[in-house]
Each structure stands twice: as C-alpha cells, then as structure tokens.
Design a protein around this motif. Sequence first.
Motif, PDB file in Angstrom:
ATOM      1  N   LEU A  41      68.595   0.248  75.440  1.00 50.72           N
ATOM      2  CA  LEU A  41      68.900  -1.079  74.868  1.00 50.72           C
ATOM      3  C   LEU A  41      70.320  -1.514  75.224  1.00 50.72           C
ATOM      4  O   LEU A  41      70.559  -2.684  75.524  1.00 50.72           O
ATOM      5  CB  LEU A  41      68.727  -1.043  73.346  1.00 50.72           C
TER       6      LEU A  41
ATOM      7  N   LEU B 151      72.587  -0.665  67.783  1.00 46.26           N
ATOM      8  CA  LEU B 151      71.499  -0.263  68.679  1.00 46.26           C
ATOM      9  C   LEU B 151      70.840   1.036  68.220  1.00 46.26           C
ATOM     10  O   LEU B 151      69.625   1.198  68.372  1.00 46.26           O
ATOM     11  CB  LEU B 151      72.009  -0.140  70.116  1.00 46.26           C
TER      12      LEU B 151
ATOM     13  N   ASP C 241      65.692  -8.043  80.366  1.00 47.66           N
ATOM     14  CA  ASP C 241      65.094  -8.551  79.145  1.00 47.66           C
ATOM     15  C   ASP C 241      64.119  -9.698  79.400  1.00 47.66           C
ATOM     16  O   ASP C 241      63.799 -10.455  78.497  1.00 47.66           O
ATOM     17  CB  ASP C 241      66.167  -8.962  78.144  1.00 47.66           C
TER      18      ASP C 241
ATOM     19  N   ARG D  29      68.529  -0.084  65.522  1.00 47.60           N
ATOM     20  CA  ARG D  29      67.359  -0.738  66.128  1.00 47.60           C
ATOM     21  C   ARG D  29      66.420   0.289  66.744  1.00 47.60           C
ATOM     22  O   ARG D  29      65.201   0.180  66.616  1.00 47.60           O
ATOM     23  CB  ARG D  29      67.800  -1.739  67.187  1.00 47.60           C
ATOM     24  N   ALA D  30      66.980   1.280  67.438  1.00 48.42           N
ATOM     25  CA  ALA D  30      66.160   2.323  68.055  1.00 48.42           C
ATOM     26  C   ALA D  30      65.372   3.083  66.986  1.00 48.42           C
ATOM     27  O   ALA D  30      64.181   3.368  67.167  1.00 48.42           O
ATOM     28  CB  ALA D  30      67.031   3.276  68.872  1.00 48.42           C
TER      29      ALA D  30
ATOM     30  N   GLN E  28      70.557  -2.805  78.767  1.00 46.96           N
ATOM     31  CA  GLN E  28      69.900  -4.099  78.981  1.00 46.96           C
ATOM     32  C   GLN E  28      70.873  -5.261  78.892  1.00 46.96           C
ATOM     33  O   GLN E  28      70.635  -6.302  79.480  1.00 46.96           O
ATOM     34  CB  GLN E  28      68.788  -4.320  77.946  1.00 46.96           C
TER      35      GLN E  28
END
Length: 191
Positions: A147, A29, A156, A32-33, A150
């Motif tokens: 994230l 994550l 989502d 991804r961030a 979520q």
Amino acid sequence: MIYASLSNLKDYLGISVATTEDDPLLTDLLTRAEGIIDAYTGRRFEAETATKYFTIDDIDGQNLYLWGYDLLSVTKLTNGDGVEIASGSYRLFPRNDNPKWIIRLDEDQAWSFTNGDSEISVAGTWGFSATAPADITHACIRLAAFLYRQKDTSADIDRPMVTGDGVTIMPSSLPSDVTRILDRYKRRVGV
C-alpha cells in the motif's frame, strides 16, 4: 489491533528508524492492512474480551454454534433464561485446537429461553489467537508495504488500461503471496 509494529514495517521497507516523516502514513497503512486481512479472512487475529449474544437459531441439540466468531475461552456463560451455566456443565469444541466454535452442554443440561427474544450470553476471550501468528504478521507488513509503494506509482488504477504502445496494464490487487497466506485462514462456515 497490532499485527505488526511500525519498526517492523520500516525495517522491511529499508527506512531508517530515525526517519519519522512518513510515520503517520505508515501507521495508518498498518491499520488499513489489518482491516483488509480481517475482512478477507473473516477473522480477528488478536484476542478481545467481550460478551457476545446468541439466539435459539444458533442451537442444535446440546450445541451452541458460534457462527462468525472465534472463541478462545469463556469467563461466563448465561442461558437464555438468565441463569448462569457452571463451567463444569459444558465443553468447548474443537477440544484440542483453537479457536473454538461450539459450546456443547453436558447431556444432563439444556438450553432454555424465557421468551422468543431472550438470548444466551457468552462472556469471554474472542479471536483467532491471543496474538497474531507469525505469517499473519508477515502478511500485514507485506500488505502495508504494498500500500505504501502504491502512493508513488500508477498502481491504483481500477480497470485495465491500454497504453499508446498497445500494452495492457492490469489493475492492482492484493499481492499473490499475501493472498496465499490469508487463504489458509479464511473462515469456512457450514455444517
């Protein structure tokens, strides 16, 4: 790319450093961030050493415009004819700020090309900064935490939904505090 560390994210989420079961997910994550931040702003917030290539279309008079790239320093500048340009024969702009986005040749120098396919090469350190600024680190932590949370919610959804009670649930987007930070760093292109 490391805008924020795993321990930073775990501290923010209140997860003990000794607890490691979610470490692979949290690490993913964070990556991804970082990717979302780079895509949103059009920038990289850590330096990389690389060579980038530019054509005659990037030239205007004495200026070589580095459209789409942030430059921190030059180690070697090679003209389109393959001849290295001495470091004393050009200046980087803006002069008193980073990142740089123009290389300006001195008045007695000229950009030259051997043919229509030749390119200017700029070897150097590229990126917005050597390391991510503190607010980008915070935005990365905050976004990775968003994230992570979520996974346990219905956040989502990709379209507005109306519940049986008539309540409209809007789709999630980037947290507004994160977008406020990132908006200041968005690349603006134009002359």
